[in-house]
Design a protein around this motif. Structure first.
Motif, PDB file in Angstrom:
ATOM      1  N   ARG A 244       0.829  -1.212   0.000  1.00  0.00           N
ATOM      2  CA  ARG A 244       0.000   0.000   0.000  1.00  0.00           C
ATOM      3  C   ARG A 244       0.862   1.260   0.000  1.00  0.00           C
ATOM      4  O   ARG A 244       0.545   2.237  -0.672  1.00  0.00           O
ATOM      5  CB  ARG A 244      -0.942   0.002   1.198  1.00  0.00           C
ATOM      6  N   ALA A 245       1.948   1.255   0.763  1.00  0.00           N
ATOM      7  CA  ALA A 245       2.841   2.416   0.814  1.00  0.00           C
ATOM      8  C   ALA A 245       3.499   2.658  -0.541  1.00  0.00           C
ATOM      9  O   ALA A 245       3.571   3.803  -1.011  1.00  0.00           O
ATOM     10  CB  ALA A 245       3.898   2.227   1.894  1.00  0.00           C
ATOM     11  N   VAL A 246       3.974   1.588  -1.174  1.00  0.00           N
ATOM     12  CA  VAL A 246       4.591   1.719  -2.494  1.00  0.00           C
ATOM     13  C   VAL A 246       3.574   2.236  -3.503  1.00  0.00           C
ATOM     14  O   VAL A 246       3.865   3.156  -4.280  1.00  0.00           O
ATOM     15  CB  VAL A 246       5.199   0.380  -2.958  1.00  0.00           C
ATOM     16  N   ALA A 247       2.386   1.681  -3.492  1.00  0.00           N
ATOM     17  CA  ALA A 247       1.341   2.116  -4.422  1.00  0.00           C
ATOM     18  C   ALA A 247       1.020   3.592  -4.230  1.00  0.00           C
ATOM     19  O   ALA A 247       0.887   4.332  -5.209  1.00  0.00           O
ATOM     20  CB  ALA A 247       0.092   1.262  -4.252  1.00  0.00           C
ATOM     21  N   GLU A 248       0.908   4.028  -2.990  1.00  0.00           N
ATOM     22  CA  GLU A 248       0.594   5.432  -2.724  1.00  0.00           C
ATOM     23  C   GLU A 248       1.717   6.346  -3.193  1.00  0.00           C
ATOM     24  O   GLU A 248       1.463   7.412  -3.773  1.00  0.00           O
ATOM     25  CB  GLU A 248       0.316   5.654  -1.235  1.00  0.00           C
ATOM     26  N   GLU A 249       2.956   5.958  -2.966  1.00  0.00           N
ATOM     27  CA  GLU A 249       4.083   6.774  -3.411  1.00  0.00           C
ATOM     28  C   GLU A 249       4.122   6.872  -4.942  1.00  0.00           C
ATOM     29  O   GLU A 249       4.392   7.944  -5.496  1.00  0.00           O
ATOM     30  CB  GLU A 249       5.405   6.206  -2.885  1.00  0.00           C
TER      31      GLU A 249
ATOM     32  N   GLY B  83       3.675  10.160  -7.266  1.00  0.00           N
ATOM     33  CA  GLY B  83       4.626  10.510  -8.316  1.00  0.00           C
ATOM     34  C   GLY B  83       3.945  10.819  -9.636  1.00  0.00           C
ATOM     35  O   GLY B  83       4.321  11.759 -10.342  1.00  0.00           O
ATOM     36  N   VAL B  84       2.920  10.047  -9.967  1.00  0.00           N
ATOM     37  CA  VAL B  84       2.173  10.286 -11.209  1.00  0.00           C
ATOM     38  C   VAL B  84       1.372  11.579 -11.090  1.00  0.00           C
ATOM     39  O   VAL B  84       1.378  12.416 -12.004  1.00  0.00           O
ATOM     40  CB  VAL B  84       1.270   9.080 -11.544  1.00  0.00           C
ATOM     41  N   ARG B  85       0.680  11.761  -9.957  1.00  0.00           N
ATOM     42  CA  ARG B  85      -0.128  12.977  -9.775  1.00  0.00           C
ATOM     43  C   ARG B  85       0.728  14.242  -9.827  1.00  0.00           C
ATOM     44  O   ARG B  85       0.302  15.265 -10.351  1.00  0.00           O
ATOM     45  CB  ARG B  85      -0.881  12.928  -8.446  1.00  0.00           C
ATOM     46  N   SER B  86       1.933  14.167  -9.290  1.00  0.00           N
ATOM     47  CA  SER B  86       2.791  15.349  -9.248  1.00  0.00           C
ATOM     48  C   SER B  86       3.506  15.595 -10.569  1.00  0.00           C
ATOM     49  O   SER B  86       4.130  16.630 -10.748  1.00  0.00           O
ATOM     50  CB  SER B  86       3.822  15.202  -8.126  1.00  0.00           C
ATOM     51  N   GLY B  87       3.437  14.631 -11.483  1.00  0.00           N
ATOM     52  CA  GLY B  87       4.105  14.775 -12.769  1.00  0.00           C
ATOM     53  C   GLY B  87       5.531  14.265 -12.781  1.00  0.00           C
ATOM     54  O   GLY B  87       6.219  14.362 -13.798  1.00  0.00           O
ATOM     55  N   ALA B  88       6.001  13.730 -11.662  1.00  0.00           N
ATOM     56  CA  ALA B  88       7.363  13.196 -11.608  1.00  0.00           C
ATOM     57  C   ALA B  88       7.491  11.899 -12.396  1.00  0.00           C
ATOM     58  O   ALA B  88       8.581  11.567 -12.868  1.00  0.00           O
ATOM     59  CB  ALA B  88       7.779  12.963 -10.157  1.00  0.00           C
TER      60      ALA B  88
END
Length: 58
Positions: A16-21, A25-30
């Motif tokens: 869950r932690a990996v998925a959230e990170e 990353g996708v939401r922030s555009g990274a």
């Protein structure tokens, strides 16, 4: 609680932690979704290799 249950709970929290990170990353555009998929594929290989090296419990 049995050792297997503890590992199961830990692995669920880790996933869950990996998925959230990665979602962050996708939401922030990274990361793009394609990069996120590639990252997950590489992480899966890394975790599989680590589990192969782990001592076996009976």
């Amino acid at each position: 609680m049995r050792d297997g249950e503890i590992r199961s709970e830990w692995s669920t929290r880790f996933a869950r932690a990996v998925a959230e990170e990665i979602r962050h990353g996708v939401r922030s555009g990274a990361l793009t979704w394609a990069e996120a998929d590639e990252l997950l594929a590489r992480l899966r290989v890394l975790v599989d290799q680590a589990l192969d090296l782990a001592p076996q419990f009976n």
